[in-house]
Design a protein around this motif. Structure first.
Motif, PDB file in Angstrom:
ATOM      1  N   LEU A 162       0.863  -1.195   0.000  1.00  0.00           N
ATOM      2  CA  LEU A 162       0.000   0.000   0.000  1.00  0.00           C
ATOM      3  C   LEU A 162       0.892   1.235   0.000  1.00  0.00           C
ATOM      4  O   LEU A 162       1.740   1.398   0.878  1.00  0.00           O
ATOM      5  N   ASP A 163       0.679   2.108  -0.986  1.00  0.00           N
ATOM      6  CA  ASP A 163       1.503   3.305  -1.113  1.00  0.00           C
ATOM      7  C   ASP A 163       0.806   4.494  -0.437  1.00  0.00           C
ATOM      8  O   ASP A 163      -0.424   4.593  -0.463  1.00  0.00           O
ATOM      9  N   HIS A 164       1.567   5.367   0.147  1.00  0.00           N
ATOM     10  CA  HIS A 164       1.068   6.619   0.734  1.00  0.00           C
ATOM     11  C   HIS A 164      -0.218   6.500   1.539  1.00  0.00           C
ATOM     12  O   HIS A 164      -1.261   7.039   1.169  1.00  0.00           O
ATOM     13  N   CYS A 165      -0.126   5.792   2.643  1.00  0.00           N
ATOM     14  CA  CYS A 165      -1.274   5.717   3.537  1.00  0.00           C
ATOM     15  C   CYS A 165      -1.218   6.941   4.465  1.00  0.00           C
ATOM     16  O   CYS A 165      -0.447   6.981   5.420  1.00  0.00           O
TER      17      CYS A 165
ATOM     18  N   GLY B   5       1.563  16.047  -5.180  1.00  0.00           N
ATOM     19  CA  GLY B   5       0.695  14.926  -4.847  1.00  0.00           C
ATOM     20  C   GLY B   5       0.900  13.818  -5.848  1.00  0.00           C
ATOM     21  O   GLY B   5       1.751  13.889  -6.702  1.00  0.00           O
ATOM     22  N   GLU B   6       0.120  12.756  -5.718  1.00  0.00           N
ATOM     23  CA  GLU B   6       0.213  11.654  -6.644  1.00  0.00           C
ATOM     24  C   GLU B   6      -1.209  11.240  -6.976  1.00  0.00           C
ATOM     25  O   GLU B   6      -2.145  11.608  -6.279  1.00  0.00           O
ATOM     26  N   ASP B   7      -1.390  10.474  -8.041  1.00  0.00           N
ATOM     27  CA  ASP B   7      -2.733  10.042  -8.425  1.00  0.00           C
ATOM     28  C   ASP B   7      -3.486   9.457  -7.239  1.00  0.00           C
ATOM     29  O   ASP B   7      -2.964   8.626  -6.532  1.00  0.00           O
TER      30      ASP B   7
ATOM     31  N   VAL C 117      10.609  14.980  -6.505  1.00  0.00           N
ATOM     32  CA  VAL C 117       9.247  15.488  -6.347  1.00  0.00           C
ATOM     33  C   VAL C 117       8.265  14.519  -6.984  1.00  0.00           C
ATOM     34  O   VAL C 117       8.606  13.765  -7.890  1.00  0.00           O
ATOM     35  N   HIS C 118       7.031  14.572  -6.489  1.00  0.00           N
ATOM     36  CA  HIS C 118       5.975  13.746  -7.062  1.00  0.00           C
ATOM     37  C   HIS C 118       5.489  14.386  -8.360  1.00  0.00           C
ATOM     38  O   HIS C 118       4.352  14.729  -8.500  1.00  0.00           O
ATOM     39  N   GLY C 119       6.335  14.545  -9.288  1.00  0.00           N
ATOM     40  CA  GLY C 119       6.174  15.032 -10.631  1.00  0.00           C
ATOM     41  C   GLY C 119       5.017  15.986 -10.913  1.00  0.00           C
ATOM     42  O   GLY C 119       4.106  16.064 -10.140  1.00  0.00           O
TER      43      GLY C 119
ATOM     44  N   LEU D 117      12.650   4.949  -3.837  1.00  0.00           N
ATOM     45  CA  LEU D 117      12.602   6.147  -4.677  1.00  0.00           C
ATOM     46  C   LEU D 117      11.171   6.492  -5.091  1.00  0.00           C
ATOM     47  O   LEU D 117      10.504   5.725  -5.775  1.00  0.00           O
ATOM     48  N   HIS D 118      10.732   7.636  -4.633  1.00  0.00           N
ATOM     49  CA  HIS D 118       9.451   8.201  -5.074  1.00  0.00           C
ATOM     50  C   HIS D 118       9.793   9.358  -6.014  1.00  0.00           C
ATOM     51  O   HIS D 118      10.863   9.942  -5.929  1.00  0.00           O
ATOM     52  N   GLY D 119       8.831   9.730  -6.845  1.00  0.00           N
ATOM     53  CA  GLY D 119       9.054  10.882  -7.709  1.00  0.00           C
ATOM     54  C   GLY D 119       9.758  10.495  -8.987  1.00  0.00           C
ATOM     55  O   GLY D 119      10.827  11.017  -9.318  1.00  0.00           O
TER      56      GLY D 119
END
Ligand SMILES: [Zn+2]
Length: 289
Positions: free
Chosen positions: A84-87, A144-146, A182-184, A215-217
């Motif tokens: 689970l990503d970004h809880c 942010g991210e989707d 960064v989260h693009g 690695l995020h972003g």
């Protein structure tokens, strides 16, 4: 659970990658085609993989869909874990601990430092009882991210010494540092200009091999910059849009023109090709499972 965390599927996949000198993709998916595409790509490449959901999936499709993904992953001929990503919300963490996740990324970036430590530790303590491992972010990445709200806060870079203390006090297993990623999308100049490699390498040094980096972003990120990240301790690489551009183009070109069954079958094939490219050319995880 005396073998915890070494008996955890995500932990095994990530540490095997670390020892083997390659990286493993954490592929964010939203639908059945995404789940099947990761499995297909992983089996075809003989690569380990991580299927990632956002909390959105726990609410939209519900926990039964996560169980479906988990069962399909366990039935695969290569090691695949469900993550689970970004809880972000504490109530989502409560729900996630009851779902079929092998690992959870607890995002306490909205909290101040001490509160973040307390919060993340409380989730780690409960996750241990469920055999689930935990990834956390220290510092704060811009954007942010989707499926997630864009948090309107400035980015905060991860301090190497604080990262060490954070891992010791919380007991997290994997760390996502903020070092200019960064989260693009990236501002002008891209990751090449904004990544602080020196900071990343100090964080890697401070944490050592026992706490692999995530690695995020990566949207967008050149293959070479992913390789730079890998060189500096990044073992789990999150991929979201970059692997499904071809799938989106296919949907756009064919929606309403071919049968839905063909859309899904061909869609999975094209989606998986996007994933395979990363496994083979960038992460070097192909052939490792
Ligand atoms: Zn992220």
């Amino acid at each position: 659970m005396s073998d915890y965390p070494s008996n955890n599927r995500t932990w095994q996949i990530i540490h095997n990658a670390r020892k083997g000198g390659y990286a493993v993709g954490g592929f964010c998916v939203y639908n059945t085609e995404g789940v099947l595409a990761v499995i297909k790509a992983a089996e075809r490449c003989r690569s380990p993989a991580l299927i990632q959901f956002f909390p959105w999936t726990m609410h939209f499709q519900g926990p039964a869909f996560i169980e479906f993904a988990w069962k399909r992953a366990r039935a695969a001929s290569v090691p695949i874990a469900i993550h689970l990503d970004h809880c972000l919300k504490p109530t989502d963490a409560d729900l996630a601990l009851e779902c079929a996740f092998d690992s959870i990324m607890v995002d306490g970036s909205m909290f101040e430092e001490e509160e973040n430590i307390k919060y993340v530790k409380s989730v780690v303590d409960r996750a241990r009882a469920e055999g689930i491992t935990i990834e956390a972010e220290l510092g704060r990445m811009e954007g942010g991210e989707d499926g997630l709200p864009k948090i309107d806060l400035e980015s905060v870079w991860t301090d190497p010494e604080k990262a060490k203390r954070f891992v010791q006090e919380t007991g997290v297993h994997f760390l996502a540092p903020s070092f200019g990623n960064v989260h693009g999308p990236y501002p002008a100049g891209g990751a090449e200009k904004h990544w602080q490699i020196d900071r990343l390498s100090k964080i890697h040094e401070a944490l050592g091999d026992e706490t692999p980096l995530v690695l995020h972003g990566t949207h967008p990120l050149s293959d070479d910059m992913v390789r730079v990240g890998m060189k500096h301790g990044m073992v789990k690489i999150n991929e979201n849009r970059s692997v499904r551009n071809g799938y989106h183009d296919f949907l756009t070109a064919n929606a309403g023109k071919i049968e839905l069954t063909a859309m899904q079958e061909k869609g999975v094939e094209i989606y998986s090709q996007g994933i395979e490219r990363f496994m083979i050319e960038v992460f070097r995880s192909a052939g490792k499972a």
